[in-house]
Design a protein around this motif. Structure first.
Motif, PDB file in Angstrom:
ATOM      1  N   TYR A   1      54.375  49.153 -47.966  1.00 61.24           N
ATOM      2  CA  TYR A   1      53.693  47.806 -48.470  1.00 61.24           C
ATOM      3  C   TYR A   1      52.415  47.947 -49.370  1.00 61.24           C
ATOM      4  CZ  TYR A   1      50.409  43.857 -48.064  1.00 61.24           C
ATOM      5  OH  TYR A   1      49.606  42.744 -48.507  1.00 61.24           O
TER       6      TYR A   1
ATOM      7  N   GLN B   1      54.028  49.304 -52.779  1.00 65.29           N
ATOM      8  CA  GLN B   1      54.760  47.963 -53.498  1.00 65.29           C
ATOM      9  C   GLN B   1      53.435  47.138 -54.108  1.00 65.29           C
ATOM     10  OE1 GLN B   1      57.505  46.241 -50.929  1.00 65.29           O
ATOM     11  NE2 GLN B   1      58.812  47.961 -50.976  1.00 65.29           N
ATOM     12  N   LYS B   2      52.540  46.991 -53.249  1.00 61.72           N
ATOM     13  CA  LYS B   2      51.445  46.149 -53.594  1.00 61.72           C
ATOM     14  C   LYS B   2      50.563  46.715 -54.819  1.00 61.72           C
ATOM     15  CE  LYS B   2      47.586  45.753 -51.170  1.00 61.72           C
ATOM     16  NZ  LYS B   2      46.612  45.494 -50.149  1.00 61.72           N
TER      17      LYS B   2
ATOM     18  N   LYS C   1      50.665  40.145 -44.033  1.00 62.79           N
ATOM     19  CA  LYS C   1      51.571  39.732 -45.074  1.00 62.79           C
ATOM     20  C   LYS C   1      52.815  39.138 -44.170  1.00 62.79           C
ATOM     21  CE  LYS C   1      51.586  39.307 -48.713  1.00 62.79           C
ATOM     22  NZ  LYS C   1      51.582  38.053 -49.632  1.00 62.79           N
TER      23      LYS C   1
ATOM     24  N   PHE D   1      57.752  40.408 -50.581  1.00 62.45           N
ATOM     25  CA  PHE D   1      57.604  41.654 -49.512  1.00 62.45           C
ATOM     26  C   PHE D   1      58.515  40.965 -48.343  1.00 62.45           C
ATOM     27  CE2 PHE D   1      53.516  41.624 -51.475  1.00 62.45           C
ATOM     28  CZ  PHE D   1      53.559  43.217 -51.852  1.00 62.45           C
TER      29      PHE D   1
END
Length: 113
Positions: A57, A60-61, A104, A68
């Motif tokens: 996460y 990727q952020k 998220k 996501f």
């Protein structure tokens, strides 16, 4: 020497007493683990999944990704069968474990399901 059965009974009693004096409402994930009778291996699996997905996460952020849903899918697919994904995400979020990831995933659950 004390029998194994007597030792187990005593440990069960101690556990019951500890649960009464511990505020499990402020620890919803631990309460979930206990109520679903997870064993040590299953709990380690949950932590391992969360660690792995938390790293993904964050990566990727940083890369600027905004979708996501695959992380949610992976979480649901790898979670031990005893645990309900929605309930688990909520408990982890409320206990502030893996906060960014769980926030998220919780928002995705509300949006997707």
């Amino acid at each position: 020497m004390e029998s194994l059965e007597n030792r187990i009974e005593r440990l069960e009693l101690y556990l019951e007493l500890l649960l009464k004096v511990t505020d499990l409402e402020s620890q919803p994930f631990y309460k979930l683990v206990i109520s679903k009778n997870l064993n040590k291996k299953e709990l380690a699996e949950v932590y391992s999944i969360c660690e792995e997905l938390d790293k993904k996460y964050e990566e990727q952020k940083k890369q600027g990704l905004i979708d996501f849903v695959p992380l949610l899918t992976q979480f649901v697919g790898q979670l031990p069968y005893k645990l309900n994904p929605h309930e688990t995400i909520y408990a982890l979020q409320q206990q502030k474990l893996y906060p960014g990831l769980m926030d998220k995933l919780a928002s995705l659950v509300r949006r997707v399901y």
